[in-house]
Design a protein around this motif. Structure first.
Motif, PDB file in Angstrom:
ATOM      1  N   GLN A 158      17.592  13.245   4.826  1.00 18.70           N
ATOM      2  CA  GLN A 158      16.357  13.307   4.052  1.00 18.70           C
ATOM      3  C   GLN A 158      16.644  12.820   2.641  1.00 18.70           C
ATOM      4  O   GLN A 158      17.605  13.257   2.001  1.00 18.70           O
ATOM      5  N   LEU A 159      15.824  11.918   2.143  1.00 17.93           N
ATOM      6  CA  LEU A 159      16.045  11.322   0.828  1.00 17.93           C
ATOM      7  C   LEU A 159      15.157  11.910  -0.260  1.00 17.93           C
ATOM      8  O   LEU A 159      15.538  11.935  -1.433  1.00 17.93           O
ATOM      9  N   VAL A 160      13.960  12.380   0.142  1.00 19.29           N
ATOM     10  CA  VAL A 160      12.943  12.772  -0.834  1.00 19.29           C
ATOM     11  C   VAL A 160      12.419  14.163  -0.488  1.00 19.29           C
ATOM     12  O   VAL A 160      12.155  14.467   0.685  1.00 19.29           O
ATOM     13  N   PHE A 161      12.297  15.009  -1.512  1.00 20.58           N
ATOM     14  CA  PHE A 161      11.592  16.285  -1.338  1.00 20.58           C
ATOM     15  C   PHE A 161      10.101  15.987  -1.337  1.00 20.58           C
ATOM     16  O   PHE A 161       9.576  15.416  -2.291  1.00 20.58           O
ATOM     17  N   ARG A 162       9.424  16.362  -0.250  1.00 18.41           N
ATOM     18  CA  ARG A 162       8.010  16.026  -0.113  1.00 18.41           C
ATOM     19  C   ARG A 162       7.137  17.264  -0.272  1.00 18.41           C
ATOM     20  O   ARG A 162       7.503  18.361   0.122  1.00 18.41           O
TER      21      ARG A 162
ATOM     22  N   THR B 236       0.842  -1.187   0.000  1.00 12.00           N
ATOM     23  CA  THR B 236       0.000   0.000   0.000  1.00 12.00           C
ATOM     24  C   THR B 236       0.884   1.246   0.000  1.00 12.00           C
ATOM     25  O   THR B 236       2.067   1.212   0.376  1.00 12.00           O
ATOM     26  N   GLN B 237       0.299   2.374  -0.425  1.00 11.37           N
ATOM     27  CA  GLN B 237       1.068   3.617  -0.429  1.00 11.37           C
ATOM     28  C   GLN B 237       1.522   4.013   0.968  1.00 11.37           C
ATOM     29  O   GLN B 237       2.677   4.434   1.136  1.00 11.37           O
ATOM     30  N   PRO B 238       0.675   3.901   2.020  1.00  9.63           N
ATOM     31  CA  PRO B 238       1.172   4.223   3.373  1.00  9.63           C
ATOM     32  C   PRO B 238       2.341   3.341   3.799  1.00  9.63           C
ATOM     33  O   PRO B 238       3.265   3.811   4.472  1.00  9.63           O
ATOM     34  N   THR B 239       2.315   2.073   3.407  1.00  7.77           N
ATOM     35  CA  THR B 239       3.428   1.174   3.748  1.00  7.77           C
ATOM     36  C   THR B 239       4.719   1.637   3.090  1.00  7.77           C
ATOM     37  O   THR B 239       5.784   1.666   3.725  1.00  7.77           O
ATOM     38  N   LEU B 240       4.623   2.018   1.817  1.00  6.71           N
ATOM     39  CA  LEU B 240       5.821   2.499   1.123  1.00  6.71           C
ATOM     40  C   LEU B 240       6.329   3.793   1.738  1.00  6.71           C
ATOM     41  O   LEU B 240       7.534   3.961   1.971  1.00  6.71           O
ATOM     42  N   SER B 241       5.421   4.731   2.007  1.00  9.49           N
ATOM     43  CA  SER B 241       5.832   6.008   2.602  1.00  9.49           C
ATOM     44  C   SER B 241       6.495   5.790   3.953  1.00  9.49           C
ATOM     45  O   SER B 241       7.506   6.426   4.283  1.00  9.49           O
ATOM     46  N   SER B 242       5.956   4.869   4.732  1.00 12.37           N
ATOM     47  CA  SER B 242       6.529   4.569   6.038  1.00 12.37           C
ATOM     48  C   SER B 242       7.919   3.967   5.895  1.00 12.37           C
ATOM     49  O   SER B 242       8.842   4.292   6.661  1.00 12.37           O
ATOM     50  N   ALA B 243       8.100   3.089   4.899  1.00  8.96           N
ATOM     51  CA  ALA B 243       9.406   2.460   4.681  1.00  8.96           C
ATOM     52  C   ALA B 243      10.455   3.498   4.290  1.00  8.96           C
ATOM     53  O   ALA B 243      11.604   3.437   4.756  1.00  8.96           O
ATOM     54  N   ILE B 244      10.073   4.460   3.444  1.00  8.86           N
ATOM     55  CA  ILE B 244      11.012   5.514   3.045  1.00  8.86           C
ATOM     56  C   ILE B 244      11.392   6.357   4.252  1.00  8.86           C
ATOM     57  O   ILE B 244      12.567   6.712   4.445  1.00  8.86           O
ATOM     58  N   LYS B 245      10.403   6.677   5.097  1.00 11.44           N
ATOM     59  CA  LYS B 245      10.690   7.470   6.299  1.00 11.44           C
ATOM     60  C   LYS B 245      11.611   6.700   7.256  1.00 11.44           C
ATOM     61  O   LYS B 245      12.543   7.275   7.839  1.00 11.44           O
ATOM     62  N   GLN B 246      11.374   5.403   7.402  1.00 12.11           N
ATOM     63  CA  GLN B 246      12.243   4.589   8.254  1.00 12.11           C
ATOM     64  C   GLN B 246      13.666   4.544   7.702  1.00 12.11           C
ATOM     65  O   GLN B 246      14.640   4.593   8.467  1.00 12.11           O
ATOM     66  N   LEU B 247      13.797   4.472   6.378  1.00 10.90           N
ATOM     67  CA  LEU B 247      15.124   4.464   5.765  1.00 10.90           C
ATOM     68  C   LEU B 247      15.838   5.787   6.029  1.00 10.90           C
ATOM     69  O   LEU B 247      17.040   5.808   6.337  1.00 10.90           O
ATOM     70  N   GLU B 248      15.096   6.886   5.920  1.00  8.07           N
ATOM     71  CA  GLU B 248      15.678   8.196   6.226  1.00  8.07           C
ATOM     72  C   GLU B 248      16.150   8.253   7.676  1.00  8.07           C
ATOM     73  O   GLU B 248      17.243   8.768   7.973  1.00  8.07           O
TER      74      GLU B 248
END
Length: 299
Positions: free
Chosen positions: A45-49, A27-39
């Protein structure tokens, strides 16, 4: 961390959170959470939001470079362990420029006969898309031109030399010739590949060297579409010799060598530079080397 890097690479490739989540099967929330955990794990910060994906930060671009290497190596490790357990198996994704599609079975046929548990996906791609696909890990290998435009850091195996033919219908002005020049070809009504195809850029280059610049009435990214127009007798086309041979066997069309000069360009297999190679890629490269030696020992 590997699964998070996989999601981050998908996001960089798709440039859209929803599409990246779909590619990863989450799901999109799962992906967003994974990116935040990686950061959080990396402390940058990895992504401009914003309301939507706005690109990678400079740190994100560096992590992407490292991530592709790490994920590529992990995939290679898994492939090698699978081979140890059960022999050579898995999936192989090969991007092929349209003009090389007629020969690809000469490579994949013997390869799959030796390795029946490997599934091969052959995808028609431009030369630029092949390089991008290998870099982004969407492709395992590519068949493309080796000597015309920069390839960057890839491993190469030359396969064959591509020569050019005027493909035309019987009864057209040059159909009875044994050979024609590039200047003469330029005077014919032509249908050609689109400008995003490297073959078209090669054709344009040689026509320009003959003092000609053309604007064809018909363009397509499909060689089948070009051939269907040649069959009407209204247009001719400039195609590689191996492609021409597919459509001249029944006598419906003629393929005439183009000279003054008779040019050639090298086509070959490319893969990412990685040591060690995955067992599947190592086997494919070995088959490519055998193919090249059998068809053209001088390459």
């Amino acid at each position: 961390m590997i699964d998070k890097l996989e999601m981050f690479i998908a996001l960089a490739n798709e440039r859209h959170f929803g599409r990246a989540a779909e590619v990863c099967g989450v799901t999109q929330p799962t992906l967003s959470s994974a990116i935040k955990q990686l950061e959080d794990q990396l402390g940058v910060q990895l992504v401009f939001r914003g309301s939507r994906f706005q690109g990678l930060t400079p740190e994100g671009q560096r992590v992407l470079d490292w991530g592709r290497r790490i994920v590529g190596d992990m995939r290679a490790l898994k492939d090698e362990m699978r081979t140890v357990r059960s022999g050579l198996s898995g999936n192989l994704r090969i991007g092929v420029i349209p003009t090389a599609l007629p020969m690809v079975a000469q490579l994949t046929g013997p390869f799959t006969a030796k390795h029946p548990n490997v599934r091969v996906s052959i995808l028609s791609r431009t030369s630029t898309e092949i390089l991008t696909g290998i870099e982004s890990l969407d492709l395992d290998a590519g068949i493309t031109y080796l000597d015309n435009e920069p390839l960057g850091r890839v491993a190469q195996v030359p396969l064959y030399a591509e020569f050019y033919r005027l493909l035309c219908a019987p009864g057209t002005p040059l159909a009875d010739r044994d050979q024609v020049t590039w200047a003469e070809v330029a005077d014919q009504p032509l249908c050609l590949l689109t400008g995003d195809m490297q073959n078209r850029r090669i054709v344009n280059q040689h026509l320009a060297e003959a003092g000609a610049a053309i604007t064809p009435q018909i363009e397509s990214n499909s060689t089948i579409a070009l051939t269907s127009h040649v069959l009407t007798g209204r247009w001719s086309s400039i195609v590689p010799r191996q492609l021409a041979q597919m459509f001249t066997a029944g006598g419906q069309l003629r393929a005439i060598p183009i000279v003054a000069p008779e040019v050639e360009h090298l086509v070959g297999l490319i893969t990412a530079r990685r040591d060690p190679l995955t067992p599947v890629l190592a086997a494919l490269i070995g088959e490519a080397e055998r193919f090249a030696k059998a068809t053209n020992p001088s390459i």
